[in-house]
Design an enzyme around this catalytic site. Structure first.
Site, PDB file in Angstrom:
ATOM      1  N   PRO A  36      -3.361  -0.247  19.099  1.00 52.55           N
ATOM      2  CG  PRO A  36      -5.252  -1.507  18.570  1.00 52.55           C
ATOM      3  CD  PRO A  36      -4.545  -0.864  19.711  1.00 52.55           C
ATOM      4  CE  LYS A  79       4.762   3.034  13.647  1.00 55.36           C
ATOM      5  NZ  LYS A  79       4.554   2.469  12.333  1.00 55.36           N
ATOM      6  CE1 TYR A 138      -0.781   3.573   9.894  1.00 54.08           C
ATOM      7  CE2 TYR A 138       0.264   2.622   7.954  1.00 54.08           C
ATOM      8  CZ  TYR A 138      -0.747   2.615   8.895  1.00 54.08           C
ATOM      9  OH  TYR A 138      -1.715   1.643   8.841  1.00 54.08           O
ATOM     10  CG  HIS A 149      -2.064  -0.912   1.150  1.00 59.26           C
ATOM     11  ND1 HIS A 149      -3.115  -0.890   2.027  1.00 59.26           N
ATOM     12  CD2 HIS A 149      -2.341  -1.894   0.254  1.00 59.26           C
ATOM     13  CE1 HIS A 149      -3.995  -1.820   1.681  1.00 59.26           C
ATOM     14  NE2 HIS A 149      -3.539  -2.454   0.617  1.00 59.26           N
ATOM     15  CE1 TYR A 164      -4.789   3.599   9.316  1.00 54.95           C
ATOM     16  CE2 TYR A 164      -5.361   3.272  11.634  1.00 54.95           C
ATOM     17  CZ  TYR A 164      -4.578   2.959  10.533  1.00 54.95           C
ATOM     18  OH  TYR A 164      -3.592   2.016  10.657  1.00 54.95           O
TER      19      TYR A 164
HETATM   20  P1  RFL Z   1       2.800 -12.366  21.381  1.00 56.50           P
HETATM   21  O1  RFL Z   1       2.313 -12.410  19.971  1.00 56.50           O
HETATM   22  O2  RFL Z   1       1.825 -12.081  22.455  1.00 56.50           O
HETATM   23  O3  RFL Z   1       3.533 -13.756  21.668  1.00 56.50           O
HETATM   24  C1  RFL Z   1       3.952 -14.135  22.961  1.00 56.50           C
HETATM   25  C2  RFL Z   1       3.945 -15.641  23.033  1.00 56.50           C
HETATM   26  O4  RFL Z   1       4.397 -16.039  24.326  1.00 56.50           O
HETATM   27  C3  RFL Z   1       3.567 -17.093  24.804  1.00 56.50           C
HETATM   28  N1  RFL Z   1       3.624 -17.116  26.268  1.00 56.50           N
HETATM   29  C4  RFL Z   1       4.357 -18.012  26.971  1.00 56.50           C
HETATM   30  N2  RFL Z   1       5.145 -19.021  26.585  1.00 56.50           N
HETATM   31  C5  RFL Z   1       5.746 -19.759  27.557  1.00 56.50           C
HETATM   32  N3  RFL Z   1       5.557 -19.536  28.896  1.00 56.50           N
HETATM   33  C6  RFL Z   1       4.773 -18.538  29.315  1.00 56.50           C
HETATM   34  N4  RFL Z   1       4.598 -18.309  30.611  1.00 56.50           N
HETATM   35  C7  RFL Z   1       4.137 -17.723  28.353  1.00 56.50           C
HETATM   36  N5  RFL Z   1       3.296 -16.650  28.403  1.00 56.50           N
HETATM   37  C8  RFL Z   1       3.008 -16.314  27.147  1.00 56.50           C
HETATM   38  C9  RFL Z   1       2.193 -16.738  24.257  1.00 56.50           C
HETATM   39  O5  RFL Z   1       1.351 -17.874  24.202  1.00 56.50           O
HETATM   40  C10 RFL Z   1       2.545 -16.211  22.879  1.00 56.50           C
HETATM   41  O6  RFL Z   1       2.558 -17.214  21.897  1.00 56.50           O
HETATM   42  O7  RFL Z   1       3.978 -11.294  21.553  1.00 56.50           O
HETATM   43  P2  RFL Z   1       5.153 -10.858  20.529  1.00 56.50           P
HETATM   44  O8  RFL Z   1       5.787 -12.044  19.890  1.00 56.50           O
HETATM   45  O9  RFL Z   1       5.947  -9.877  21.262  1.00 56.50           O
HETATM   46  O10 RFL Z   1       4.367 -10.122  19.327  1.00 56.50           O
HETATM   47  C11 RFL Z   1       3.682  -8.918  19.525  1.00 56.50           C
HETATM   48  C12 RFL Z   1       2.484  -8.810  18.583  1.00 56.50           C
HETATM   49  O11 RFL Z   1       1.715  -9.996  18.684  1.00 56.50           O
HETATM   50  C13 RFL Z   1       1.608  -7.593  18.899  1.00 56.50           C
HETATM   51  O12 RFL Z   1       2.399  -6.480  19.216  1.00 56.50           O
HETATM   52  C14 RFL Z   1       0.702  -7.195  17.709  1.00 56.50           C
HETATM   53  O13 RFL Z   1      -0.237  -8.182  17.438  1.00 56.50           O
HETATM   54  C15 RFL Z   1      -0.010  -5.887  17.997  1.00 56.50           C
HETATM   55  N6  RFL Z   1      -0.968  -5.497  16.942  1.00 56.50           N
HETATM   56  C16 RFL Z   1      -0.533  -4.905  15.767  1.00 56.50           C
HETATM   57  N7  RFL Z   1       0.773  -4.737  15.531  1.00 56.50           N
HETATM   58  C17 RFL Z   1       1.207  -4.215  14.330  1.00 56.50           C
HETATM   59  O14 RFL Z   1       2.409  -4.064  14.153  1.00 56.50           O
HETATM   60  N8  RFL Z   1       0.332  -3.874  13.322  1.00 56.50           N
HETATM   61  C18 RFL Z   1      -0.994  -4.016  13.477  1.00 56.50           C
HETATM   62  O15 RFL Z   1      -1.730  -3.758  12.518  1.00 56.50           O
HETATM   63  C19 RFL Z   1      -1.488  -4.517  14.733  1.00 56.50           C
HETATM   64  N9  RFL Z   1      -2.790  -4.715  14.932  1.00 56.50           N
HETATM   65  C20 RFL Z   1      -2.329  -5.708  17.128  1.00 56.50           C
HETATM   66  C21 RFL Z   1      -3.232  -5.294  16.099  1.00 56.50           C
HETATM   67  C22 RFL Z   1      -2.826  -6.328  18.279  1.00 56.50           C
HETATM   68  C23 RFL Z   1      -4.176  -6.518  18.430  1.00 56.50           C
HETATM   69  N10 RFL Z   1      -4.614  -7.169  19.616  1.00 56.50           N
HETATM   70  C24 RFL Z   1      -5.482  -8.268  19.630  1.00 56.50           C
HETATM   71  C25 RFL Z   1      -3.931  -6.873  20.868  1.00 56.50           C
HETATM   72  C26 RFL Z   1      -4.583  -5.477  16.234  1.00 56.50           C
HETATM   73  C27 RFL Z   1      -5.079  -6.060  17.402  1.00 56.50           C
HETATM   74  C28 RFL Z   1      -6.580  -6.179  17.502  1.00 56.50           C
HETATM   75  C1  PHB Z   2      -5.478  -4.758  11.144  1.00 55.02           C
HETATM   76  O1  PHB Z   2      -5.666  -4.967   9.923  1.00 55.02           O
HETATM   77  O2  PHB Z   2      -5.736  -5.619  12.000  1.00 55.02           O
HETATM   78  C2  PHB Z   2      -4.983  -3.427  11.575  1.00 55.02           C
HETATM   79  C3  PHB Z   2      -4.564  -2.497  10.635  1.00 55.02           C
HETATM   80  C4  PHB Z   2      -4.108  -1.255  11.039  1.00 55.02           C
HETATM   81  C5  PHB Z   2      -4.075  -0.953  12.381  1.00 55.02           C
HETATM   82  C6  PHB Z   2      -4.462  -1.889  13.341  1.00 55.02           C
HETATM   83  C7  PHB Z   2      -4.940  -3.129  12.926  1.00 55.02           C
HETATM   84  O3  PHB Z   2      -3.654   0.281  12.780  1.00 55.02           O
END
Ligand code: RFL
Ligand code: PHB
Length: 389
Positions: A292, A296, A384, A72, A200
């Protein structure tokens, strides 16, 4: 069992760190509390910064990302029905790639399987020991049997609720936090996205986001109060609410369908300092959380482990502690800039329970400034698409 680096958590941070170290010949073992299927079932991030995509390439897992990811050039803001497109490519020559976190995780798991590196899923009662000395150990239970993993270093990549940060003595760590009074209700639907790029939307009823995973799968979000229950949201209610927050054209073009996933994510900003405690390092969501809005979280996880991998590789190749000594300071500088950007995006786009008429005018002025000033738009584009790693 013994390894060089014990990695706690098989999310994107743990798997990417494992992959970067593996490629450099540094042996790792990953301990993950959940099953592989559970990890792959979590619907989360969707937007990769240009630097993250390049890092995944460098890690040798970019093939599917290039085949299926959607590049994009920009995003749109829709402020009370007024739309404006920010063309990142025209502004600063950079792009982002829409490619789901699930797919990044799948690609990294696949590469780890091929390389033969050890990952222990469903490792229970993980506990960290002696990381303040030279011989750290990790204990865990697998299939009812207790095991010990001896290692040189521990990488805490186990997310916000993990055991790694919780293992650090309280006096050694400082945390900074802001909890927002709302969450995002998200749905995934097998219908084409309403627009080619992300929208957004700011509206007095609350924020909304139109995103996607592919040309045939869409991801939509609406801001809801922090204590909202997902059971109270039928698909029809969701679509009605989303339409009300968008401009008339977008609302008319929305292709609705049955949701295949629906969940509420709370919004929080959080940073721990420092991120190194002897031979334990924190990375990814274990170290920080961003709302989110700026997309980031996953990208910060990637930049943390890029720096950590470089530091550990340098330690083994050159017997130099310079990289590991500098890890915390190096990554925290970038982390706080991403925290600032995510907080700012959140504050201009959401409706806060105490938003008064003055704050609403300030939000509008932010939008007018971004729309009217190339300098402001370039700043948005630069943040961004991702600051340098
Ligand atoms: P994770 O993905 O939470 O993985 C951590 C892993 O550790 C395990 N764990 C354990 N394992 C062993 N012993 C224990 N005691 C443990 N406790 C936990 C867990 O089961 C898991 O598998 O962390 P990590 O790897 O640091 O990754 C971070 C990302 O997952 C997170 O920052 C993003 O998903 C955030 N996020 C977004 N980030 C972006 O860069 N772009 C986006 O568009 C974006 N959209 C989002 C998001 C997060 C969202 N939610 C649900 C919080 C949208 C949403 C809705
Ligand atoms: C997503 O597609 O899940 C998404 C995209 C942009 C954001 C957060 C989540 O800022």
């Amino acid at each position: 069992m013994r390894t060089k680096v014990a990695i706690i958590g098989a999310g994107p941070a743990g798997l990417l760190l494992g992959r970067l170290l593996d490629k450099a010949g540094v042996e790792t073992v990953i301990l993950e509390r959940r099953s592989r299927e559970y990890v792959l079932g979590r619907i989360r991030a969707g937007v990769l910064e240009q630097g993250t995509a390049e890092l995944l390439d460098k890690a040798g897992v970019g093939e599917r990302l290039h085949a299926d990811g959607l590049v994009h050039d920009g995003v749109e803001f829709c402020f009370d029905g007024d739309r404006h497109r920010f063309d990142f490519h025209a502004l600063i020559g950079k792009t982002v790639t829409v490619y789901g976190q699930t797919e990044v995780t799948r690609d990294l798991m696949q590469a780890r399987d091929t390389s033969g590196a050890t990952t222990i899923y469903e490792a229970e009662h993980v506990s960290l020991h002696d990381f303040d000395g030279d011989r750290p150990r990790v204990h865990y239970v697998k299939d009812g049997v207790e095991h010990e993993l001896a290692c040189d270093f521990i990488a805490g990549c186990d997310g916000y609720h993990g055991v790694s940060r919780a293992s650090v003595p309280e006096a050694a760590i400082r945390t900074f936090e802001r909890v927002y009074p709302f969450g995002w209700l998200g749905i995934l639907v097998d219908r084409p996205p309403v627009a080619e790029e992300l929208i957004y939307a700011h509206h007095e009823r609350g924020f909304a986001l139109c995103s996607m995973r592919s040309h045939t799968r869409s991801r939509y979000y609406v801001q809801v109060p922090a204590n909202e229950r997902v059971e109270e949201w039928t698909d029809d209610r969701f679509w009605d609410e989303l339409r009300r927050r968008l401009d008339a054209d977008t609302a008319d073009n929305l292709v609705t369908g049955p949701s295949i996933e629906k969940s509420i994510a709370p919004l929080r900003s959080f940073v721990a300092e420092p991120l190194r405690f002897g031979r334990l390092f924190l990375a990814g969501d274990a170290a920080h959380i961003v709302p989110p809005t700026g997309a980031k979280g996953l990208n910060l996880a990637a930049s943390d482990v890029c720096a950590l991998a470089e530091a550990l590789i340098e330690f083994y190749a050159e017997h130099s502690p310079a990289g590991i000594d500098g890890y915390s300071t190096r990554v925290l500088s970038r982390i706080w800039k991403a925290e600032r950007f995510s907080w700012w995006m959140t504050s201009i786009l959401h409706t806060f329970p105490d938003t008064d008429s003055f704050s609403r005018r300030i939000q509008r002025a932010e939008f007018e400034y971004l729309r009217g000033s190339e300098a402001a738009a370039r700043s948005l584009a630069e943040n961004y698409t991702g600051l340098p790693i």
